[in-house]
Design a protein around this motif. Structure first.
Motif, PDB file in Angstrom:
ATOM      1  N   THR A 261      -8.348  88.012 -47.447  1.00 57.96           N
ATOM      2  CA  THR A 261      -9.129  89.064 -48.112  1.00 57.96           C
ATOM      3  C   THR A 261      -9.331  90.243 -47.174  1.00 57.96           C
ATOM      4  OG1 THR A 261     -10.280  87.419 -49.459  1.00 57.96           O
ATOM      5  CG2 THR A 261     -11.303  89.585 -49.272  1.00 57.96           C
ATOM      6  N   ARG A 262      -9.612  89.951 -45.905  1.00 55.66           N
ATOM      7  CA  ARG A 262      -9.794  91.012 -44.912  1.00 55.66           C
ATOM      8  C   ARG A 262      -8.511  91.823 -44.742  1.00 55.66           C
ATOM      9  NH1 ARG A 262     -13.153  94.286 -43.099  1.00 55.66           N
ATOM     10  NH2 ARG A 262     -14.691  92.669 -42.595  1.00 55.66           N
TER      11      ARG A 262
ATOM     12  N   SER B 268      -8.074  93.961 -47.740  1.00 59.66           N
ATOM     13  CA  SER B 268      -9.054  95.042 -47.721  1.00 59.66           C
ATOM     14  C   SER B 268      -8.607  96.168 -46.786  1.00 59.66           C
ATOM     15  CB  SER B 268     -10.422  94.510 -47.296  1.00 59.66           C
ATOM     16  OG  SER B 268     -11.395  95.536 -47.306  1.00 59.66           O
TER      17      SER B 268
ATOM     18  N   GLY C  33     -19.858  92.945 -49.248  1.00 61.77           N
ATOM     19  CA  GLY C  33     -19.914  92.244 -47.980  1.00 61.77           C
ATOM     20  C   GLY C  33     -19.346  90.848 -48.173  1.00 61.77           C
ATOM     21  N   LYS C  34     -19.163  90.117 -47.089  1.00 60.73           N
ATOM     22  CA  LYS C  34     -18.550  88.791 -47.151  1.00 60.73           C
ATOM     23  C   LYS C  34     -19.305  87.860 -48.091  1.00 60.73           C
ATOM     24  CE  LYS C  34     -17.164  84.893 -44.208  1.00 60.73           C
ATOM     25  NZ  LYS C  34     -17.107  84.369 -42.810  1.00 60.73           N
TER      26      LYS C  34
ATOM     27  N   LEU D  81     -18.478  87.979 -51.989  1.00 61.65           N
ATOM     28  CA  LEU D  81     -17.139  87.681 -52.506  1.00 61.65           C
ATOM     29  C   LEU D  81     -17.148  86.696 -53.679  1.00 61.65           C
ATOM     30  CD1 LEU D  81     -15.067  87.545 -49.193  1.00 61.65           C
ATOM     31  CD2 LEU D  81     -14.897  89.250 -51.019  1.00 61.65           C
TER      32      LEU D  81
ATOM     33  N   ALA E 274     -11.539  93.389 -53.720  1.00 61.48           N
ATOM     34  CA  ALA E 274     -12.700  93.503 -52.830  1.00 61.48           C
ATOM     35  C   ALA E 274     -12.396  94.489 -51.714  1.00 61.48           C
ATOM     36  CB  ALA E 274     -13.039  92.143 -52.245  1.00 61.48           C
TER      37      ALA E 274
ATOM     38  N   LEU F  84     -13.903  95.185 -48.475  1.00 60.89           N
ATOM     39  CA  LEU F  84     -14.906  94.674 -47.544  1.00 60.89           C
ATOM     40  C   LEU F  84     -15.482  95.821 -46.725  1.00 60.89           C
ATOM     41  CD1 LEU F  84     -13.177  91.409 -46.322  1.00 60.89           C
ATOM     42  CD2 LEU F  84     -15.258  91.575 -47.683  1.00 60.89           C
TER      43      LEU F  84
END
Length: 346
Positions: free
Chosen positions: A7-8, A11, A169-170, A173, A199, A201
């Protein structure tokens, strides 16, 4: 690679894509109007909205007044809270000619999406939602139907306008994943109507209340955006610190001292350790003066603009009228697509 790392990575790619082609993205974000907006709101979300708007991203800001009653017995002074939030949005730089600011209750077609969306989730999935679990544990009473379906409300909020980007934010999610599941299930069962929102982030800073706890109006530990310079000085002056003259950053052992350092650091674009060393043996008085000056200088322009806007109540009413009109137009078009996809056009 674990799911969060993936995900990061995605993002980071989105940040680059937004800069290159902001017109391809539409963001839905907002608040439940339960009280005055404060520094936590500003540094946590509002400043990011302004940044995305300036890049050219389509911005929708919802004041979720219906959601205020999910965890309480009454709606409170919701109209006052909505109007004050709009004043803070405008003062912070959200431009109503480029962003759509609207209220949940004023968009019937948005809420009509709840029925088909509810058919796409199970009761077990709703109970697993972090917000539902937290509120259930905190309230000590049976869940209302409205609170149980809170994740589906969020999905409708995002998807009615075809939102494809959600700053989170985390810890948020799981909320977004429920929306993605609903969009995917609808598209698979009926027809491809909705995007699966991505998402974005955000490095949302932790903004503690003045006592080190979460910043909250109910705790009386928040610096509200609408406070005057004198009111800010007064609330900071009342903050409990300690008798140790040497200022250090230690959130566990010195929550009041550390909260003031974080507040000043956010406003000054510095970090807590640097500021602590700068104050040195200045004690609580030196720390409070630094924090007061930092907040008042950083928000001076915001407050002046807010005071100017508040002098003409018709401005807020006009912003909400136009925002609600736009939101209704979009929601009705989306609902028409849903009806076509489901075969319920008569």
């Amino acid at each position: 690679m674990d799911s969060f790392s993936a995900t990061r990575e995605r993002s980071d790619e989105l940040h680059a894509a937004i800069t290159a082609h902001p017109e391809k993205f539409r963001v839905l974000t907002g608040e439940r109007p339960t009280g005055a907006l404060h520094l936590g709101h500003y540094f946590g979300t509002i400043s990011e909205r302004v940044r995305l708007q300036r890049l050219g991203v389509g911005l929708f800001v919802i004041l979720a007044d219906y959601q205020v009653i999910t965890d309480r017995d009454g709606i409170g002074p919701v109209r006052e809270n909505v109007y004050n939030a709009v004043l803070d949005y405008l003062a912070a730089g959200i431009d109503p000619s480029r962003a759509t600011i609207f209220t949940h209750s004023a968009v019937p077609a948005l809420n009509q999406l709840m029925l088909p969306f509810l058919s796409l989730v199970t009761e077990a999935e709703l109970h697993r939602n972090p917000t539902v679990k937290t509120e259930e544990a905190a309230s000590g009473r049976a869940l209302s139907g409205l609170l149980l379906t809170y994740p589906v409300h969020q999905a409708a909020d995002i998807l009615f306008c075809k939102g494809n980007l959600v700053p989170v934010g985390k810890d948020q999610l799981p909320h977004l994943e429920q929306t993605r599941v609903i969009a995917r299930r609808f598209n698979e069962l009926y027809a491809p109507v909705f995007p699966e929102p991505q998402a974005l982030l955000t490095a949302t800073p932790h903004v503690p209340g003045l006592d080190g706890r979460k910043m909250s109006k109910s705790y009386g530990n928040a610096i509200q955006l609408r406070m005057t310079a004198d009111e800010t000085a007064a609330i900071i002056k009342r903050t409990a610190t300690d008798s140790e003259r040497r200022i250090t950053f230690d959130p566990d052992a010195r929550p009041g001292v550390s909260a003031l350092l974080t507040t000043a650091a956010l406003c000054l674009g510095s970090d807590e350790t640097t500021l602590a060393e700068q104050i040195g043996d200045g004690g609580g008085a030196g720390l409070k003066k630094l924090a007061t000056d930092a907040v008042n200088e950083f928000f001076a322009r915001h407050r002046a603009r807010r005071t100017e806007l508040a002098a003409n109540p018709d401005i807020v009413k006009s912003v909400l009228r136009e925002g609600n009109r736009r939101a209704n137009e979009i929601a009705e078009a989306t609902l028409d697509e849903v009806r076509v996809a489901m075969g319920t056009v008569y």
